[in-house]
Design a protein around this motif. Sequence first.
Motif, mmCIF file in Angstrom:
data_model
loop_
_atom_site.group_PDB
_atom_site.id
_atom_site.type_symbol
_atom_site.label_atom_id
_atom_site.label_comp_id
_atom_site.label_asym_id
_atom_site.label_seq_id
_atom_site.Cartn_x
_atom_site.Cartn_y
_atom_site.Cartn_z
ATOM 1 N N THR A 147 1.083 4.900 -7.714
ATOM 2 C CA THR A 147 0.450 6.105 -8.260
ATOM 3 C C THR A 147 -0.892 6.415 -7.600
ATOM 4 O O THR A 147 -1.523 7.422 -7.935
ATOM 5 N N GLY A 148 -1.352 5.552 -6.698
ATOM 6 C CA GLY A 148 -2.592 5.821 -5.981
ATOM 7 C C GLY A 148 -3.858 5.469 -6.729
ATOM 8 O O GLY A 148 -4.960 5.812 -6.295
ATOM 9 N N VAL A 149 -3.712 4.760 -7.848
ATOM 10 C CA VAL A 149 -4.903 4.351 -8.605
ATOM 11 C C VAL A 149 -5.710 3.343 -7.785
ATOM 12 O O VAL A 149 -6.945 3.319 -7.854
ATOM 13 N N VAL A 150 -5.016 2.508 -7.023
ATOM 14 C CA VAL A 150 -5.675 1.595 -6.088
ATOM 15 C C VAL A 150 -5.078 1.817 -4.704
ATOM 16 O O VAL A 150 -3.982 2.384 -4.564
ATOM 17 N N ASP A 151 -5.787 1.379 -3.685
ATOM 18 C CA ASP A 151 -5.320 1.575 -2.310
ATOM 19 C C ASP A 151 -4.302 0.523 -1.889
ATOM 20 O O ASP A 151 -3.460 0.777 -1.019
ATOM 21 N N SER A 209 -3.465 -3.867 8.027
ATOM 22 C CA SER A 209 -3.815 -5.285 8.122
ATOM 23 C C SER A 209 -4.771 -5.631 6.990
ATOM 24 O O SER A 209 -5.337 -4.734 6.337
ATOM 25 N N LEU A 210 -4.988 -6.917 6.771
ATOM 26 C CA LEU A 210 -5.915 -7.333 5.718
ATOM 27 C C LEU A 210 -7.327 -6.847 5.994
ATOM 28 O O LEU A 210 -8.074 -6.484 5.075
ATOM 29 N N ARG A 211 -7.714 -6.816 7.257
ATOM 30 C CA ARG A 211 -9.068 -6.360 7.605
ATOM 31 C C ARG A 211 -9.282 -4.886 7.266
ATOM 32 O O ARG A 211 -10.409 -4.452 7.023
ATOM 33 N N ASP A 212 -8.193 -4.121 7.247
ATOM 34 C CA ASP A 212 -8.296 -2.696 6.902
ATOM 35 C C ASP A 212 -8.637 -2.485 5.427
ATOM 36 O O ASP A 212 -8.913 -1.358 5.006
ATOM 37 N N LEU A 213 -8.591 -3.556 4.653
ATOM 38 C CA LEU A 213 -8.841 -3.436 3.217
ATOM 39 C C LEU A 213 -10.325 -3.336 2.867
ATOM 40 O O LEU A 213 -10.670 -2.966 1.740
ATOM 41 N N LYS A 214 -11.197 -3.662 3.784
ATOM 42 C CA LYS A 214 -12.631 -3.699 3.478
ATOM 43 C C LYS A 214 -13.102 -2.364 2.890
ATOM 44 O O LYS A 214 -12.871 -1.299 3.443
ATOM 45 N N GLY A 215 -13.747 -2.464 1.725
ATOM 46 C CA GLY A 215 -14.252 -1.280 1.046
ATOM 47 C C GLY A 215 -13.233 -0.553 0.192
ATOM 48 O O GLY A 215 -13.557 0.442 -0.461
ATOM 49 N N ARG A 216 -11.989 -1.045 0.173
ATOM 50 C CA ARG A 216 -10.922 -0.366 -0.546
ATOM 51 C C ARG A 216 -10.773 -0.851 -1.993
ATOM 52 O O ARG A 216 -11.289 -1.898 -2.376
ATOM 53 N N ARG A 217 -10.044 -0.049 -2.779
ATOM 54 C CA ARG A 217 -9.703 -0.428 -4.158
ATOM 55 C C ARG A 217 -8.475 -1.329 -4.094
ATOM 56 O O ARG A 217 -7.448 -0.936 -3.532
ATOM 57 N N THR A 232 0.855 -1.183 0.000
ATOM 58 C CA THR A 232 0.000 0.000 0.000
ATOM 59 C C THR A 232 0.891 1.233 0.000
ATOM 60 O O THR A 232 2.126 1.114 0.079
ATOM 61 N N GLY A 233 0.299 2.398 -0.079
ATOM 62 C CA GLY A 233 1.081 3.629 -0.056
ATOM 63 C C GLY A 233 1.666 3.878 1.326
ATOM 64 O O GLY A 233 1.090 3.461 2.339
ATOM 65 N N VAL A 234 2.794 4.568 1.375
ATOM 66 C CA VAL A 234 3.460 4.829 2.648
ATOM 67 C C VAL A 234 2.542 5.569 3.624
ATOM 68 O O VAL A 234 2.535 5.287 4.825
ATOM 69 N N GLY A 235 1.757 6.496 3.138
ATOM 70 C CA GLY A 235 0.880 7.270 4.018
ATOM 71 C C GLY A 235 -0.505 6.673 4.213
ATOM 72 O O GLY A 235 -1.387 7.302 4.806
ATOM 73 N N SER A 236 -0.705 5.461 3.738
ATOM 74 C CA SER A 236 -2.015 4.809 3.815
ATOM 75 C C SER A 236 -2.361 4.376 5.250
ATOM 76 O O SER A 236 -1.486 4.019 6.035
ATOM 77 N N PRO A 237 -3.661 4.387 5.600
ATOM 78 C CA PRO A 237 -4.099 3.917 6.920
ATOM 79 C C PRO A 237 -4.265 2.403 6.983
ATOM 80 O O PRO A 237 -4.763 1.859 7.964
ATOM 81 N N ILE A 238 -3.856 1.698 5.919
ATOM 82 C CA ILE A 238 -4.009 0.245 5.848
ATOM 83 C C ILE A 238 -2.799 -0.438 6.501
ATOM 84 O O ILE A 238 -1.655 -0.243 6.068
ATOM 85 N N ALA A 291 2.174 -3.048 -8.840
ATOM 86 C CA ALA A 291 3.027 -2.144 -8.060
ATOM 87 C C ALA A 291 2.854 -0.699 -8.517
ATOM 88 O O ALA A 291 2.775 0.225 -7.690
ATOM 89 N N ALA A 292 2.759 -0.500 -9.832
ATOM 90 C CA ALA A 292 2.606 0.855 -10.371
ATOM 91 C C ALA A 292 1.259 1.454 -9.975
ATOM 92 O O ALA A 292 1.173 2.650 -9.659
ATOM 93 N N LEU A 293 0.208 0.634 -9.981
ATOM 94 C CA LEU A 293 -1.123 1.124 -9.593
ATOM 95 C C LEU A 293 -1.144 1.573 -8.142
ATOM 96 O O LEU A 293 -1.792 2.574 -7.795
#
Length: 284
Positions: free
Chosen positions: A184-188, A129-137, A121-127, A179-181
């Motif tokens: 670049t923030g296209v996905v979470d 754990s796997l459970r944090d992925l719910k609702g994410r791209r 995930t992105g360095v500044g992401s709030p993710i 990795a590129a997505l």
Amino acid sequence: MAFRRYSTLLHARVAALVAISVLVSAVLHAAGKPITVGLILDGSTRAEREPLRAYLTTAMGRQVDIATPDLYSETVAGLAHGSYDFACLGALMYIRAHARYGVIPLVQSTADSQFRSVFITGVGSPIYSLRDLKGRRFAFGDINSTSAHLIPYRELKQAGINPESDLKIRYSGSHPATAALVQTGVVDAGALGETVFNSLISSGKLDRKKVRVFYTSEPFPDSVCVARKDVPEAERETFSRALLALHGGEDDAVLKILRAQQFVVAKDEEYATIRRIARELKMF
């Protein structure tokens, strides 16, 4: 009567000579035909793969071409149709190709015998754990990938996440694309093979200041180098010996391309766990 016997014998000899001629022609044609090896798309350029091609050409005594099709299924199709002689297949594609086309396992890298998938995930992401992925791209790689689809899918299910309903999923088609997505923030977040991730970081194609790993799977057997079922045994043995002979230090330029440190003999029974998981998820 004697003439008939002579005529029959003559026809038999002519037929035998024709058969031998056809066989010799086929052998000579095969000897002159380049050997094609299919590799998994990992972001490497043709120039970056040249040390491997040159090494195999010398080892095989014939021109070797390296192919990196866009889709995993195209590699299997190449083996099935005879345009590829050898290929490195992910575990999921291997068990399918072995069952359907009888491809023969030869060798695998020691890293692939204990492979891992990483979730990034992105360095500044709030993710975290796997459970944090719910609702994410979320991005998987190729739909036929073991480390970028099968294993991540199973890890998500075991964490209580249903990828189909709990995530906004997409298939990038490859490890580098995932990795590129993410970068670049296209996905979470997304999942890809650990060695590919490390390779992208070390080569500068992925910025460690922009992405981070937040989950790593348990080890599993993944990629294996295989031969088309009708490749002659002698040729299979030569190819296997060429990879088994690679050693760190003197062969680093070639090993780097294969993301390996050493190769060992591969056995079909080592993929029993992958078969079980794939059947559980109805992917095999």
